[in-house]
Design an enzyme around this catalytic site. Structure first.
Site, PDB file in Angstrom:
ATOM      1  N   SER A 187     104.947  -6.393  76.023  1.00  0.00           N
ATOM      2  CA  SER A 187     103.908  -6.778  75.031  1.00  0.00           C
ATOM      3  C   SER A 187     102.694  -7.212  75.515  1.00  0.00           C
ATOM      4  O   SER A 187     102.041  -6.470  76.257  1.00  0.00           O
ATOM      5  CB  SER A 187     104.477  -7.886  74.390  1.00  0.00           C
ATOM      6  OG  SER A 187     104.002  -8.418  73.260  1.00  0.00           O
TER       7      SER A 187
ATOM      8  N   ARG B  25     103.677 -18.891  63.618  1.00  0.00           N
ATOM      9  CA  ARG B  25     104.712 -18.374  64.649  1.00  0.00           C
ATOM     10  C   ARG B  25     105.839 -17.700  63.694  1.00  0.00           C
ATOM     11  O   ARG B  25     106.150 -16.650  64.085  1.00  0.00           O
ATOM     12  CB  ARG B  25     105.347 -19.644  65.629  1.00  0.00           C
ATOM     13  CG  ARG B  25     106.587 -19.150  66.005  1.00  0.00           C
ATOM     14  CD  ARG B  25     106.362 -18.228  67.307  1.00  0.00           C
ATOM     15  NE  ARG B  25     107.556 -17.986  68.068  1.00  0.00           N
ATOM     16  CZ  ARG B  25     107.565 -17.349  69.248  1.00  0.00           C
ATOM     17  NH1 ARG B  25     106.595 -16.623  69.504  1.00  0.00           N
ATOM     18  NH2 ARG B  25     108.777 -17.302  69.745  1.00  0.00           N
TER      19      ARG B  25
ATOM     20  N   ASP C 254     110.263  -0.610  67.391  1.00  0.00           N
ATOM     21  CA  ASP C 254     109.470  -1.670  67.597  1.00  0.00           C
ATOM     22  C   ASP C 254     108.204  -0.918  66.540  1.00  0.00           C
ATOM     23  O   ASP C 254     107.719   0.141  66.934  1.00  0.00           O
ATOM     24  CB  ASP C 254     108.791  -1.467  68.943  1.00  0.00           C
ATOM     25  CG  ASP C 254     107.845  -2.660  69.052  1.00  0.00           C
ATOM     26  OD1 ASP C 254     107.184  -3.009  68.446  1.00  0.00           O
ATOM     27  OD2 ASP C 254     107.554  -2.769  70.545  1.00  0.00           O
TER      28      ASP C 254
ATOM     29  N   HIS D 101     110.353  -4.894  68.211  1.00  0.00           N
ATOM     30  CA  HIS D 101     109.739  -5.387  69.461  1.00  0.00           C
ATOM     31  C   HIS D 101     110.199  -6.400  70.489  1.00  0.00           C
ATOM     32  O   HIS D 101     110.177  -6.159  71.633  1.00  0.00           O
ATOM     33  CB  HIS D 101     108.196  -6.001  68.901  1.00  0.00           C
ATOM     34  CG  HIS D 101     107.383  -6.264  69.840  1.00  0.00           C
ATOM     35  ND1 HIS D 101     106.820  -5.423  70.843  1.00  0.00           N
ATOM     36  CD2 HIS D 101     106.828  -7.347  70.509  1.00  0.00           C
ATOM     37  CE1 HIS D 101     105.925  -5.908  71.726  1.00  0.00           C
ATOM     38  NE2 HIS D 101     105.852  -7.202  71.438  1.00  0.00           N
ATOM     39  N   ASP D 102     111.089  -7.449  70.136  1.00  0.00           N
ATOM     40  CA  ASP D 102     111.696  -8.341  70.748  1.00  0.00           C
ATOM     41  C   ASP D 102     112.907  -7.668  71.702  1.00  0.00           C
ATOM     42  O   ASP D 102     113.253  -8.367  72.562  1.00  0.00           O
ATOM     43  CB  ASP D 102     112.378  -9.370  69.887  1.00  0.00           C
ATOM     44  CG  ASP D 102     111.763 -10.743  69.922  1.00  0.00           C
ATOM     45  OD1 ASP D 102     110.623 -10.594  70.617  1.00  0.00           O
ATOM     46  OD2 ASP D 102     112.054 -11.708  69.266  1.00  0.00           O
TER      47      ASP D 102
END
Lengths: 216, 405
Positions: free
Chosen positions: B171, B241, B344, B377-378
């Site tokens: 990232s 967040r 992602d 993405h994580d």
């Protein structure tokens, strides 16, 4: 390592830069690195093979012969290898052009559709031939562009490629003894292997020729 | 799973130069100070500069086995040990440690809190001048990813490392990897940019802007001078967040983890929007996001969030080279391994492929792998065996080429 890959490796000078298109499990590039100290890299379409190759420490990228060669600069490699893949690409002629744009030499192997067993099957049965090499029925084969040894000679002449070396091997993998006769090789060779070079004059409009290779 | 080392292997034996290494400081994080500071791309100079970092493993005599791990937006230097603030395991303790893919028995791993961060490196929460004074807050100069990398390079040099064996990060960490390779090609033998891109897309800038506006909208924001009254814009930062966290996942992952399951939560705070559910119920995904939001504000500074998201937005490697990404890597001898994840959508595979193709154009040695996963993405932070194998194999292969034992 497959037999055709062993024969390919013998055509490649040590300490050179090599791109193997359709590198599969990476055995050829690993062999070239370990035994010839080549800077050998691969392109492979099957993501599982790519991951296995990279996890094995080999430089392989996910990509496609039909679309990804265009992204390499002229003369980036000494040899560009396409083993047993030419018959499966969308545009064989364009792939060959790209190979000889990005590499000084192209090494191409393909299963020979002029092999006598195939001819016999078509002649006697009137059905699309099925052999060990051509093992899948016509409606699901990835091999959409089969050609014969003579077809390939003709294409090289048309495109102006210099054939530096060629050979045909029989179904046992022994080098065929009919090296001086294209006709016999086309009949008895189950697989063919060519080492090509572009002639000094450009044969197509792809970029500048004769530019010095990027030094790395 | 191998438990993370609770104490770094070699915390006390750093080969540090003559400078004051660890003067007592309020942060208490291991750090290096640079009296001459750092001139930023914007022209401002941060002086002195403090960079907090952690190391794991042992630097070889030839100083040729160092791996720099670059953290993402909300990460920090505690990559492979229990975090001193949150008490949670290191954010990449799955990947970094003895015998793990980034093997600390073999490599000397360095992780540095980014410039502009809030875990000990100079950032908006730092005092403006050496003799203290009030924090920078919103006056903290804009930093770029390249500024972050140049600040890291000072630390790397201070540690006695001329060339890094590898730079690895996902990232925003991957942006730093690309910036390292473009800015200091001769100092990077191998680079692993993961789930990243060569520029921040309009969509990603848009998400960052929503995050920032959520912070600005918090009544406790006070124009960025929230510290004066001992406040933090907790709700705004939590919303930022929560929103960002959605972008780190995927629809499949959310469905798999939460589906439409509902939970009764009598302890849910009234007010705060909790009253909109029927019969005191809430969807599990809501509960999860609220937890993500509230735990985040305890460890992260709002002004740092603004500074770092802005740095990501500015990021565009090609822009510094006339728009030609390949030119940024021309003549590089760094070996690259570009990794993306199939689900992602924040940094989609197409952006990694574009990086790989530009590297091809620069005749660089590049491997490119897309890992099949539904985790979004994580995924680079989660259990993905193919990803682990890729990192391990690539680094081992490179170690062989680098002549590392």
């Amino acid at each position: 390592m497959r037999l055709d890959q062993k024969l390919i490796a013998e055509m490649i000078e040590p300490n050179t830069r090599v791109l193997d298109i359709g590198s599969g499990d990476g055995s050829l590039i690993e062999h070239l690195f370990r035994t010839r100290n080549c800077d050998a890299r691969g392109i492979e379409l099957d993501m599982g093979e790519v991951t296995r190759s990279v996890a094995h420490g080999l430089p392989v990228m996910h990509g496609d012969a039909d679309t990804d060669l265009a992204h390499y600069p002229d003369g980036a490699f000494d040899y560009v290898v396409l083993s047993r893949t030419l018959q499966a690409v969308e545009r064989p002629q364009e792939v060959l052009r790209q190979m000889l744009r990005i590499g000084r030499h192209a090494v191409v192997s393909f299963p020979n559709f002029g092999y006598w067993r195939l001819r016999m099957q078509l002649l006697l049965r009137g059905r699309m031939p099925m052999t060990e090499v051509w093992g899948r029925p016509w409606y699901e084969t990835p091999n959409i562009h089969p050609c014969t040894v003579r077809d390939f000679f003709a294409l090289c002449a048309e495109e102006g490629y210099a054939i530096r070396r060629w050979m045909a091997v029989d179904d046992k993998g022994d080098r065929a003894p009919w090296r001086r006769s294209v006709q016999l090789a086309n009949l008895f060779g189950e697989q063919a292997l060519f080492l090509l070079e572009r002639r000094s004059s450009p044969v197509s409009g792809h970029g500048a020729r004769g530019r010095p290779s990027p030094v790395r | 799973m191998v438990p993370p080392p609770s104490v770094p292997v070699d915390a006390q034996a750093q080969p540090i130069g003559p400078m004051d290494q660890n003067p007592p400081q309020s942060t208490g994080h291991q750090h290096a100070r640079f009296i001459d500071g750092l001139e930023l791309e914007c022209g401002a100079t941060l002086k002195p500069l403090t960079m907090a970092y952690r190391t794991y493993g042992r630097l070889s005599e030839a100083a040729d086995n160092a791996v720099l791990v670059c953290h993402a937006l909300t990460g920090d230097q505690y990559v492979a040990e229990v975090h001193p603030v949150t008490g949670k395991p290191g954010w990449w303790d799955r990947l970094v440690g003895p015998g793990l893919p980034i093997d600390t028995d073999r490599f000397f791993v360095v992780c540095i809190n980014v410039l502009g961060g809030c875990m000990g490196s100079t950032g908006p929460r730092s005092a403006r001048s050496e003799d203290g004074g009030e924090p920078w807050g919103t006056d903290f100069p804009p930093v770029t990813v390249r500024d972050m990398v140049r600040a890291q390079a000072l630390v790397v040099s201070r540690l006695g490392i001329d060339r890094l064996f590898a730079v690895v990060g996902g990232s925003m960490g991957g942006m730093q990897v690309l910036s390292w390779a473009a800015t200091f090609p001769e100092r990077v033998f191998a680079a692993v940019p993961i789930a990243t891109a060569s520029f921040h897309s309009a969509q990603n800038i848009a998400f960052n802007e929503v995050s920032r506006q959520a912070i600005f909208a918090d009544p406790d924001w006070h124009g960025g001078r929230y510290w004066q009254d001992g406040l933090v814009p907790a709700r705004g930062l939590a919303v930022a967040r929560m929103m960002a966290h959605i972008t780190y996942l995927s629809e499949e992952a959310l469905t798999r983890k939460f589906g439409r399951r509902v939970r009764t939560d009598p302890a849910a705070p009234t007010g705060n929007g909790a009253g909109i559910g029927l019969f005191g119920e809430m969807f599990e995904v809501e509960s999860y996001l609220r937890h993500q939001g509230s735990s985040f504000v305890r460890r992260f500074d709002a002004n740092s969030y603004l500074t770092i998201t802005r740095a990501m937005d500015y990021f565009d490697v090609a822009a510094d080279h006339g728009g030609d990404l390949a030119a940024a890597f021309a003549g590089t001898s760094t070996r690259f391994c570009v990794v993306s994840f199939s689900s992602d959508w924040l940094f989609p595979t197409a952006q990694s492929r574009a990086v790989a193709r530009a590297l091809n154009k620069a005749a660089a040695n590049v491997s490119f792998v897309e890992i099949e996963t539904d985790k979004g993405h994580d995924a680079f932070l989660l259990d993905e065996p193919d990803f682990d194998r890729t990192v391990r194999g690539f680094l081992s292969g490179c170690a062989e080429h680098a002549g590392l034992a």
